[in-house]
Design a protein around this motif. Structure first.
Motif, PDB file in Angstrom:
ATOM      1  N   GLY A  95      10.790 -10.218  -1.803  1.00 28.30           N
ATOM      2  CA  GLY A  95      11.935 -10.471  -0.941  1.00 28.30           C
ATOM      3  C   GLY A  95      11.510 -11.221   0.313  1.00 28.30           C
ATOM      4  N   SER A  96      12.421 -11.995   0.871  1.00 29.51           N
ATOM      5  CA  SER A  96      12.074 -12.841   2.016  1.00 29.51           C
ATOM      6  C   SER A  96      11.595 -12.030   3.217  1.00 29.51           C
ATOM      7  N   THR A  97      12.200 -10.877   3.462  1.00 27.14           N
ATOM      8  CA  THR A  97      11.768 -10.034   4.582  1.00 27.14           C
ATOM      9  C   THR A  97      10.363  -9.500   4.346  1.00 27.14           C
ATOM     10  N   ASN A  98      10.075  -9.077   3.128  1.00 25.55           N
ATOM     11  CA  ASN A  98       8.738  -8.568   2.807  1.00 25.55           C
ATOM     12  C   ASN A  98       7.686  -9.659   2.966  1.00 25.55           C
ATOM     13  N   ARG A  99       7.982 -10.849   2.444  1.00 22.87           N
ATOM     14  CA  ARG A  99       7.027 -11.962   2.581  1.00 22.87           C
ATOM     15  C   ARG A  99       6.797 -12.308   4.047  1.00 22.87           C
ATOM     16  N   ALA A 100       7.885 -12.339   4.838  1.00 25.55           N
ATOM     17  CA  ALA A 100       7.749 -12.667   6.265  1.00 25.55           C
ATOM     18  C   ALA A 100       6.918 -11.622   6.996  1.00 25.55           C
ATOM     19  N   ALA A 101       7.129 -10.343   6.683  1.00 25.50           N
ATOM     20  CA  ALA A 101       6.376  -9.268   7.344  1.00 25.50           C
ATOM     21  C   ALA A 101       4.890  -9.353   6.988  1.00 25.50           C
TER      22      ALA A 101
END
Length: 142
Positions: A95-101
């Motif tokens: 997920g985009s949030t997981n990748r960003a974190a």
């Protein structure tokens, strides 16, 4: 492992804690009077022995921000290390949030090593000087 799931917003009264549940809640003072429609769940799983345990969950509106996810993930890892567990890897979907974190944690590690004048030969990110490798799960987590 961590993953986020969608929830139907709603409020319930918890008589044991004399509180209303169903609002955004990241633990401690991080509670807001906004309806939660997602839950972020953390599970710890053994490597040498077969066991797994849900250990933490938070409630958010929309998805958890990448900066909040970094903080919560770091706190969860620190709590487990204080109990004597060795955390060697984290796993999430892409997920985009997981990748960003995870990218934020990797960037923090690169900056930290650069300030120290050390070459980054790590495969993962550092939490309190110990490396953690992140793996992306291609299938559903739970």
């Amino acid at each position: 492992m961590f993953d986020e799931i969608a929830l139907s917003p709603g409020l319930t009264y918890n008589s044991k804690t004399d509180s209303v549940e169903g609002f955004v809640d990241h633990g401690g003072p991080n509670r807001r009077l906004e309806f939660a429609d997602h839950a972020l769940t953390f599970i710890v799983k053994g490597i040498h022995k077969k066991w797994k345990q849900v250990v933490c969950f938070t409630f958010c509106q929309g998805t958890t921000s990448s900066s909040d996810l970094c903080k919560i993930l770091t706190d969860v890892i620190r709590h487990f290390r204080s109990c004597g567990l060795s955390i060697v890897a984290t796993i999430s979907d892409q997920g985009s949030t997981n990748r960003a974190a995870i990218n934020q944690l990797l960037a923090n590690t690169r900056r930290h090593l650069n300030v120290q004048g050390r070459e980054n030969r790590l495969q993962g990110y550092l939490i309190d000087g110990e490396e953690i490798v992140h793996l992306y799960d291609l299938l559903a987590m739970f």
